[in-house]
Structure formats: structure tokens, C-alpha cells
Design a protein around this motif. Structure first.
Motif, PDB file in Angstrom:
ATOM      1  N   CYS B  13       0.837  -1.196   0.000  1.00 26.10           N
ATOM      2  CA  CYS B  13       0.000   0.000   0.000  1.00 26.10           C
ATOM      3  C   CYS B  13       0.880   1.258   0.000  1.00 26.10           C
ATOM      4  CB  CYS B  13      -0.929  -0.007   1.206  1.00 26.10           C
ATOM      5  SG  CYS B  13      -1.935  -1.497   1.295  1.00 26.10           S
ATOM      6  N   LEU B  39     -11.040   1.997   8.022  1.00 26.22           N
ATOM      7  CA  LEU B  39     -11.839   0.840   7.595  1.00 26.22           C
ATOM      8  C   LEU B  39     -13.256   1.230   7.202  1.00 26.22           C
ATOM      9  CD1 LEU B  39     -10.699  -1.748  10.293  1.00 26.22           C
ATOM     10  CD2 LEU B  39     -10.076  -1.715   7.873  1.00 26.22           C
ATOM     11  N   VAL B  40     -13.832   2.186   7.926  1.00 25.32           N
ATOM     12  CA  VAL B  40     -15.209   2.588   7.637  1.00 25.32           C
ATOM     13  C   VAL B  40     -15.295   3.175   6.224  1.00 25.32           C
ATOM     14  CG1 VAL B  40     -17.146   4.009   8.380  1.00 25.32           C
ATOM     15  CG2 VAL B  40     -15.597   3.044  10.076  1.00 25.32           C
ATOM     16  N   MET B  42     -13.275   2.637   3.833  1.00 28.17           N
ATOM     17  CA  MET B  42     -13.002   1.570   2.870  1.00 28.17           C
ATOM     18  C   MET B  42     -14.265   0.785   2.529  1.00 28.17           C
ATOM     19  SD  MET B  42      -9.684  -0.734   3.632  1.00 28.17           S
ATOM     20  CE  MET B  42      -8.483   0.315   4.405  1.00 28.17           C
ATOM     21  N   VAL B  43     -14.980   0.407   3.586  1.00 30.73           N
ATOM     22  CA  VAL B  43     -16.159  -0.424   3.365  1.00 30.73           C
ATOM     23  C   VAL B  43     -17.244   0.388   2.661  1.00 30.73           C
ATOM     24  CG1 VAL B  43     -17.289  -0.086   5.613  1.00 30.73           C
ATOM     25  CG2 VAL B  43     -17.596  -2.209   4.422  1.00 30.73           C
ATOM     26  N   GLN B  44     -17.272   1.691   2.906  1.00 31.42           N
ATOM     27  CA  GLN B  44     -18.275   2.523   2.228  1.00 31.42           C
ATOM     28  C   GLN B  44     -17.976   2.672   0.735  1.00 31.42           C
ATOM     29  OE1 GLN B  44     -18.277   5.879   4.803  1.00 31.42           O
ATOM     30  NE2 GLN B  44     -19.976   5.098   6.032  1.00 31.42           N
ATOM     31  N   MET B  45     -16.697   2.557   0.386  1.00 33.39           N
ATOM     32  CA  MET B  45     -16.358   2.643  -1.040  1.00 33.39           C
ATOM     33  C   MET B  45     -16.515   1.292  -1.731  1.00 33.39           C
ATOM     34  SD  MET B  45     -13.126   5.163  -1.517  1.00 33.39           S
ATOM     35  CE  MET B  45     -12.247   4.897  -0.019  1.00 33.39           C
ATOM     36  N   GLY B  46     -16.753   0.247  -0.925  1.00 36.59           N
ATOM     37  CA  GLY B  46     -16.907  -1.087  -1.509  1.00 36.59           C
ATOM     38  C   GLY B  46     -15.582  -1.719  -1.899  1.00 36.59           C
ATOM     39  N   ILE B  47     -14.496  -1.243  -1.270  1.00 31.76           N
ATOM     40  CA  ILE B  47     -13.183  -1.809  -1.584  1.00 31.76           C
ATOM     41  C   ILE B  47     -13.001  -3.112  -0.817  1.00 31.76           C
ATOM     42  CG2 ILE B  47     -10.687  -1.462  -1.361  1.00 31.76           C
ATOM     43  CD1 ILE B  47     -11.695   0.502  -3.269  1.00 31.76           C
ATOM     44  N   MET B  48     -12.635  -4.175  -1.514  1.00 27.55           N
ATOM     45  CA  MET B  48     -12.412  -5.447  -0.831  1.00 27.55           C
ATOM     46  C   MET B  48     -10.962  -5.889  -0.851  1.00 27.55           C
ATOM     47  SD  MET B  48     -15.464  -8.071  -1.023  1.00 27.55           S
ATOM     48  CE  MET B  48     -15.711  -8.242  -2.747  1.00 27.55           C
ATOM     49  N   THR B  49     -10.218  -5.464  -1.866  1.00 30.13           N
ATOM     50  CA  THR B  49      -8.809  -5.814  -1.845  1.00 30.13           C
ATOM     51  C   THR B  49      -7.981  -4.547  -1.980  1.00 30.13           C
ATOM     52  OG1 THR B  49      -9.046  -6.365  -4.169  1.00 30.13           O
ATOM     53  CG2 THR B  49      -8.857  -8.197  -2.646  1.00 30.13           C
ATOM     54  N   VAL B  50      -6.951  -4.477  -1.186  1.00 24.82           N
ATOM     55  CA  VAL B  50      -6.056  -3.324  -1.201  1.00 24.82           C
ATOM     56  C   VAL B  50      -4.690  -3.803  -1.703  1.00 24.82           C
ATOM     57  CG1 VAL B  50      -7.253  -2.124   0.618  1.00 24.82           C
ATOM     58  CG2 VAL B  50      -5.463  -3.729   1.219  1.00 24.82           C
ATOM     59  N   ARG B  64      -3.859  -4.714  -6.629  1.00 23.73           N
ATOM     60  CA  ARG B  64      -2.643  -4.826  -7.432  1.00 23.73           C
ATOM     61  C   ARG B  64      -1.610  -3.812  -6.971  1.00 23.73           C
ATOM     62  NH1 ARG B  64      -4.175  -4.322 -13.531  1.00 23.73           N
ATOM     63  NH2 ARG B  64      -1.964  -4.651 -13.786  1.00 23.73           N
ATOM     64  N   THR B  65      -0.369  -4.263  -6.893  1.00 15.56           N
ATOM     65  CA  THR B  65       0.712  -3.360  -6.524  1.00 15.56           C
ATOM     66  C   THR B  65       1.205  -2.672  -7.791  1.00 15.56           C
ATOM     67  OG1 THR B  65       1.279  -4.972  -4.835  1.00 15.56           O
ATOM     68  CG2 THR B  65       2.853  -3.199  -5.200  1.00 15.56           C
TER      69      THR B  65
END
Lengths: 337, 79
Positions: B13, B39-40, B42-50, B64-65
Motif C-alpha cells: 500500500c 476501515l469505515v 473503505m467499506v463505504q467505497m466497496g473496496i475489498m482488496t487493497v 494490485r501493486t
């Protein structure tokens, strides 16, 4: 039948196990004046053979696996899982856990994404347990070191722990102990892009390079520790502490492994040399499972998303499951290797 | 333009954040670049993988890096 088994033996020893490489390194060291029967020569041989072998297998594996994984982005896995109910959902979650790619720092966003989409906590946990414990790469590496039977049973039991662990968490009513901000989060249906074959190859190459960079230190440390155990630690010590003589060996190995964080590829050389020195098969496999499935950093992250009750239940169920698997393997060792 | 690099706690990241800053600078973008570790959010944007790259609310890449060249290619598409 004989030709098939001879061919399989050749494949297992020479292609997967790369025994020829060990001989080659042994000869090269002897030519350099080092006796591989002595401690230093033995350490060097083990270290060189194991690092080269693991890196070669790893490169081939990660490329192939990443290619397969490009078909299972988390969004798709989540959609598939949403269609199933009950035990089937848990089984499928455990299976998909083995092919869905993500790095450990994504486990919490994934957990949140799954839960906010309405997937039961038990299903999500089946996924989160199987994902680090069992992956396609470990299957092949285990085959190379312990043989096909051990590898297959390891994978099957890993999946069983994941399915039962998730189901049990569900039955215990752990749903309540997810942090509120996750339960209340809106469900965002994100789509994954469609990929061409070229995209998948590029993706697989990227994954290969970044994974090698990430796991390389663990492999060097793992192989180094393995080499020292292999050549320095007296057999009787290992036998007394981790062999038949100690009924609590599996428990000990699991508890030591839980807080540790290492990649499965780094733990395999340690397990290999402990086994060679007389530790029980179940004891070393329990150690590997404990190291890869539970670790302090991942638990600290998980703590942000779930309440203490659920975290405690998760740790207890995983630890218990791993210990049972360990005892099973110790019991079945004579039939497996 | 608002560029978000989502994800925290791992080296990948951090890498993507640095590469994104460099890419935006090379493209001469007048963009606000922010790292999202909450985290909040993140979850609101619907991101599941960082790590994930989000530009003006649109998820351009996740899990993806990315390196500088790849970030530049993605940014150029939405310019």
C-alpha cells in the motif's frame, strides 16, 4: 501399473523433489573441499538445495496459480457464495479460499465486503481460514517434500477445519459480535473488469514478482533455521520434545506456532528438517498450520472488525482444529509415509 | 481531481501511494492525493482488496501493486 508407479516416483523425486540437484550440489561442495558429512558442509548443502528448489518450484507455481486466480476476483467469489446456503456455502467458501488471491492486509476489507453483502459470518470465516492455510502452491510443495499422500490429506483436513470452524462460529451465534460499522455499511456491488488472456499473463507475472519479493526473506530464514536443525540440533532432543515420547508435542508445536507470522513456504523447510530429526508428522504439520493460519499481526487487524467474543471463539476453534489434525496425522503417520 | 490510495498496514500500500504521487507529478496533475486507511471509509467505497486506486469516486484498480507506469496509464484513461 508398474510403469505408471515408476513414472510417478520419478516425477515425485526428480521433478518435484529435484533430488538430482541435491547430488549436484553435494558434488560441487566436495569438489570445493567441503565434506557434506560434516556440519558446515551439511548446512551448506541443505541451504543451497532447499533455497534453489523452493524458488524454482515457487516461480512456476505462482505463475500458474495466479493465472487461475485471475478468474476469481473477490467480487466474483462473493457473488458465487451469495447463491448458496448452509453447509454448501461453507464448503464452497473453503474451496474458493484456496484460489482467491489477496494479500494479508486485504483480509479485513474482504471480511467487511463479504459481511456487508449479507454473507453469513460462518461462510466468511470458512473462507478466511482456508485461504492462508491451504493454497494450491502449498499442495505442490508439500508433495515435493512429504509425498503425495501427505499433501492430499493435509489439504483435505485443512478444508475440513475451515468448513467446520466456520459452521461452528455460525452455530454459536457469533453474527452478533461483528462490529456495528460493518453490519451497517451499505452494500456496494462492485464489478470486476473483464480480462483478456494477455491481461491474465501480465497479472500472473506481476504476482510472481511481487510474491517472490515478499516471501524471499521468509524462505531464507526458514531454510536457514531448517539447515541448522538438520545438521546441528541432536536427534534425541527433537525426538524427546516433538517425537512419540511427548504426548503433548502437538499442543506445544501449535501454541508455539500461533503467534508467529511466516509464509507457508518459509515454514516448510523447518517442518521438513524437524520431521527428518524424528518429530511426529502431525506435530510438524500442526506447527505449519498454526504459523500460517493465525498470527499476531492478522489477529490485531481482525480485532478492529470483530468484538472480543468472536475473536476469542475464532482463535479457540482454529487452535483446537489444528491440534486435532496434528494428532490425526501422528496417528496415521505409519500409513502415510 | 481527487486521487485516493486505499489501504494501510502493508508495504504494497505504501508503494502504490508513492508511485501514485510520482505519476501524478509527472503528468502535471492538479490533484489532491490522499491515503485512506480508515476501515469505515473503505467499506463505504466497496473496496475489498487493497491497495486500491480510486479517482473521483471511481475504483480504477484493486488488489494490485501498481508501479508508476501503470498508475500513469490508468490516470491518463480518466483524464
Amino acid at each position: 501399473m508398474e510403469t505408471i508407479s515408476a513414472a510417478w516416483l520419478f516425477f515425485q523425486n526428480q521433478i518435484l523433489g529435484m533430488k538430482w540437484l541435491n547430488e549436484l550440489i553435494g558434488r560441487a561442495l566436495a569438489a570445493a573441499g567441503l565434506d557434506t558429512g560434516e556440519t558446515l558442509g551439511g548446512i551448506l548443502q541443505f541451504f543451497l538445495y532447499d533455497t534453489v528448489k523452493i524458488f524454482v518450484l515457487l516461480s512456476v507455481l505462482i505463475f500458474g496459480i495466479s493465472y487461475i486466480q485471475s478468474y476469481f476476483p473477490p467480487e466474483r467469489t462473493r457473488r458465487i457464495l451469495g447463491r448458496f446456503r448452509g453447509l454448501w456455502a461453507n464448503i464452497l467458501a473453503a474451496l474458493l479460499g484456496t484460489v482467491t488471491p489477496f494479500c494479508s492486509c486485504s483480509s479485513i476489507p474482504l471480511f467487511m465486503g463479504f459481511t456487508s453483502a449479507g454473507l453469513p459470518v460462518g461462510v466468511t470465516f470458512s473462507f478466511l481460514i482456508s485461504s492462508p492455510m491451504v493454497d494450491l502452491g502449498s499442495l505442490v510443495l508439500l508433495m515435493s517434500i512429504f509425498g503425495a499422500r501427505v499433501a492430499v490429506v493435509y489439504v483435505v483436513l485443512g478444508l475440513v477445519v475451515a468448513v467446520l470452524g466456520g459452521t461452528l462460529l455460525d452455530k454459536l451465534g457469533m453474527e452478533r459480535y461483528v462490529e456495528d460499522f460493518i453490519r451497517n455499511a451499505p452494500h456496494i456491488q462492485s464489478d470486476s473488469a473483464t480480462l483478456t488472456r494477455r491481461d491474465r499473463v501480465v497479472y500472473a507475472k506481476e504476482q510472481l514478482l511481487s510474491t517472490i519479493r515478499k516471501v524471499a526473506p521468509y524462505i531464507f530464514i526458514g531454510v536457514g533455521v531448517g539447515a541448522v536443525i538438520h545438521n546441528v540440533i541432536p536427534q534425541t532432543w527433537v525426538e524427546t520434545i516433538l517425537g512419540d515420547g511427548n504426548p503433548l508435542a502437538v499442543v506445544l508445536a501449535t501454541l508455539v506456532g500461533v503467534p508467529m507470522y511466516a509464509d507457508i513456504f518459509g515454514t516448510i523447510p523447518v517442518a521438513e528438517s524437524l520431521l527428518f530429526k524424528g518429530a511426529g508428522l502431525g506435530t510438524v504439520l500442526a506447527f505449519m498450520m498454526a504459523v500460517t493460519t493465525l498470527s499476531l499481526p492478522s489477529l490485531i487487524m481482525l480485532k478492529k472488525a470483530v468484538k472480543p467474543r468472536l475473536l476469542a471463539a475464532f482463535i479457540a476453534i482454529c487452535t483446537g482444529g489444528i491440534i486435532l489434525v496434528g494428532y490425526f496425522f501422528n496417528f496415521a503417520q505409519q500409513f502415510l509415509i | 481531481m481527487e486521487i485516493l490510495v486505499v489501504g494501510g498496514g502493508c508495504a504494497s500500500c505504501d508503494t502504490v501511494y508513492e508511485e501514485t504521487r510520482a505519476a501524478a507529478a509527472e503528468l502535471g496533475l492538479d490533484a489532491k492525493i490522499r491515503k485512506v486507511e480508515d476501515l469505515v471509509e473503505m467499506v463505504q467505497m466497496g473496496i475489498m482488496t487493497v491497495p486500491a486506486l480510486v479517482v473521483d469516486g471511481k475504483v480504477l484498480s484493486a488488489g494490485r501493486t501498481l508501479n508508476k507506469k501503470q498508475v500513469k496509464a490508468l490516470l491518463e484513461k480518466v483524464l
